[in-house]
Design a protein around this motif. Structure first.
Motif, PDB file in Angstrom:
ATOM      1  N   THR A 156      75.990  39.082  92.438  1.00  0.00           N
ATOM      2  CA  THR A 156      74.949  38.976  91.408  1.00  0.00           C
ATOM      3  C   THR A 156      75.491  39.440  90.067  1.00  0.00           C
ATOM      4  OG1 THR A 156      73.336  39.547  93.129  1.00  0.00           O
ATOM      5  CG2 THR A 156      72.560  39.556  90.850  1.00  0.00           C
ATOM      6  N   GLY A 157      76.197  40.573  90.085  1.00  0.00           N
ATOM      7  CA  GLY A 157      76.789  41.080  88.856  1.00  0.00           C
ATOM      8  C   GLY A 157      77.846  40.147  88.298  1.00  0.00           C
ATOM      9  N   LEU A 158      78.661  39.564  89.181  1.00  0.00           N
ATOM     10  CA  LEU A 158      79.679  38.610  88.736  1.00  0.00           C
ATOM     11  C   LEU A 158      79.031  37.384  88.111  1.00  0.00           C
ATOM     12  CD1 LEU A 158      82.544  37.515  88.508  1.00  0.00           C
ATOM     13  CD2 LEU A 158      82.339  36.714  90.876  1.00  0.00           C
ATOM     14  N   ALA A 159      77.987  36.854  88.726  1.00  0.00           N
ATOM     15  CA  ALA A 159      77.305  35.682  88.169  1.00  0.00           C
ATOM     16  C   ALA A 159      76.775  35.978  86.774  1.00  0.00           C
ATOM     17  CB  ALA A 159      76.159  35.263  89.092  1.00  0.00           C
ATOM     18  N   PHE A 160      76.247  37.196  86.581  1.00  0.00           N
ATOM     19  CA  PHE A 160      75.761  37.594  85.254  1.00  0.00           C
ATOM     20  C   PHE A 160      76.903  37.594  84.250  1.00  0.00           C
ATOM     21  CE2 PHE A 160      74.780  40.505  81.873  1.00  0.00           C
ATOM     22  CZ  PHE A 160      73.435  40.315  81.616  1.00  0.00           C
ATOM     23  N   LEU A 161      78.039  38.166  84.623  1.00  0.00           N
ATOM     24  CA  LEU A 161      79.185  38.199  83.719  1.00  0.00           C
ATOM     25  C   LEU A 161      79.683  36.802  83.384  1.00  0.00           C
ATOM     26  CD1 LEU A 161      81.619  41.091  84.733  1.00  0.00           C
ATOM     27  CD2 LEU A 161      80.219  40.880  82.685  1.00  0.00           C
ATOM     28  N   CYS A 162      79.757  35.944  84.385  1.00  0.00           N
ATOM     29  CA  CYS A 162      80.228  34.569  84.139  1.00  0.00           C
ATOM     30  C   CYS A 162      79.345  33.861  83.120  1.00  0.00           C
ATOM     31  CB  CYS A 162      80.274  33.784  85.445  1.00  0.00           C
ATOM     32  SG  CYS A 162      81.556  34.326  86.599  1.00  0.00           S
ATOM     33  N   ARG A 163      78.030  34.045  83.236  1.00  0.00           N
ATOM     34  CA  ARG A 163      77.120  33.435  82.269  1.00  0.00           C
ATOM     35  C   ARG A 163      77.334  34.028  80.883  1.00  0.00           C
ATOM     36  NH1 ARG A 163      73.502  34.100  86.654  1.00  0.00           N
ATOM     37  NH2 ARG A 163      72.597  35.967  85.689  1.00  0.00           N
ATOM     38  N   ALA A 164      77.488  35.357  80.825  1.00  0.00           N
ATOM     39  CA  ALA A 164      77.684  36.015  79.530  1.00  0.00           C
ATOM     40  C   ALA A 164      78.994  35.587  78.882  1.00  0.00           C
ATOM     41  CB  ALA A 164      77.658  37.528  79.725  1.00  0.00           C
ATOM     42  N   TRP A 165      80.008  35.383  79.678  1.00  0.00           N
ATOM     43  CA  TRP A 165      81.308  34.955  79.166  1.00  0.00           C
ATOM     44  C   TRP A 165      81.367  33.456  78.887  1.00  0.00           C
ATOM     45  CZ3 TRP A 165      84.450  38.009  83.363  1.00  0.00           C
ATOM     46  CH2 TRP A 165      84.638  39.338  82.928  1.00  0.00           C
ATOM     47  N   GLY A 166      80.416  32.710  79.421  1.00  0.00           N
ATOM     48  CA  GLY A 166      80.451  31.256  79.283  1.00  0.00           C
ATOM     49  C   GLY A 166      81.554  30.627  80.093  1.00  0.00           C
TER      50      GLY A 166
END
Length: 231
Positions: A156-166
């Motif tokens: 879940t945390g990784l998915a959030f980071l991926c979205r934030a990083w684009g």
């Protein structure tokens, strides 16, 4: 090099082994190599946010997934991904098993509670799961037993980071060693260190030979050589 970012577990991955908290110099040198090449780096840990941010500060990292995915810190902003729950009730239930002692970190943890087994970790896991039911996720990291609300993990945390990083998560290399790392190893381009749990190895794309910090250094070589994030 095809990977655009790296997310690394700390305990058991950047450390000398899975039974110490001492950081591996080989792992730290490899981490710096990646940062010097312009690769984004984040830490993903079961540790509380304060601990995680302290380590990240000295490693020059500005993105952290803490409390097994419940909290993400990115460029000075804190994002809470878990929901509130009756903490003290959960602590009381877990301690009533008599099979664990409470982590000193719990005083500064918000969602993911940690407990150290005083006997067989498998017996403690079974007893805690039986008493708490299905409302909580109960896992063993190799260091501590973790209890948190269902629905959130390091993935879940990784998915959030991926979205934030684009970035697509397929272009994010992930290195870990335990079952709590498995969700993010599946979601990203997962690499398990050589002494990882079977759950972590099964979730990863590849498993390197070296253990813990030496394995992390080996994983960085794979990333730089362009083998990781290749499909």
């Amino acid at each position: 090099m095809k990977c655009k970012a790296l997310v690394a577990d700390i305990d058991g991955t950047l450390t000398l082994s899975r039974d110490t908290y001492e950081l591996s110099l080989e792992a730290l040198a490899a981490l710096r190599r990646l940062r010097n090449l312009g690769v984004r780096v984040a830490l993903a840990t079961a540790n509380g946010l304060d601990y995680a941010l302290s380590i990240a500060r000295y490693l020059g990292v500005n993105a952290v997934i803490a409390e097994n995915g419940c909290i993400v810190a990115l460029e000075g902003e804190i994002h809470e991904l878990c929901v509130a729950f009756p903490r003290q009730e959960v602590v009381d239930v877990v301690l009533s098993t008599g099979l664990v002692r409470e982590s000193e970190q719990n005083r500064c943890r918000k969602y993911d509670l940690a407990f150290y087994p005083v006997a067989d970790p498998a017996a403690a896991l079974s007893a805690i799961r039986s008493r708490l039911g299905n409302s909580y996720r109960v896992e063993y990291s190799g260091y501590a037993i973790h209890v948190r609300p269902q629905g959130v993990d390091k993935g879940t945390g990784l998915a959030f980071l991926c979205r934030a990083w684009g970035l697509p998560c397929s272009l994010v290399a992930v290195v870990g060693d335990s079952e709590v790392d498995a969700p993010m190893l599946r979601l990203g381009w997962g690499i398990a260190v050589g002494n990882a749990d079977e759950e972590a190895k099964n979730a990863a794309r590849i498993t390197v030979e070296g253990p813990s910090g030496l394995g992390f250094a080996e994983a960085v070589d794979i990333i730089i050589d362009g083998i990781a994030c290749s499909d």
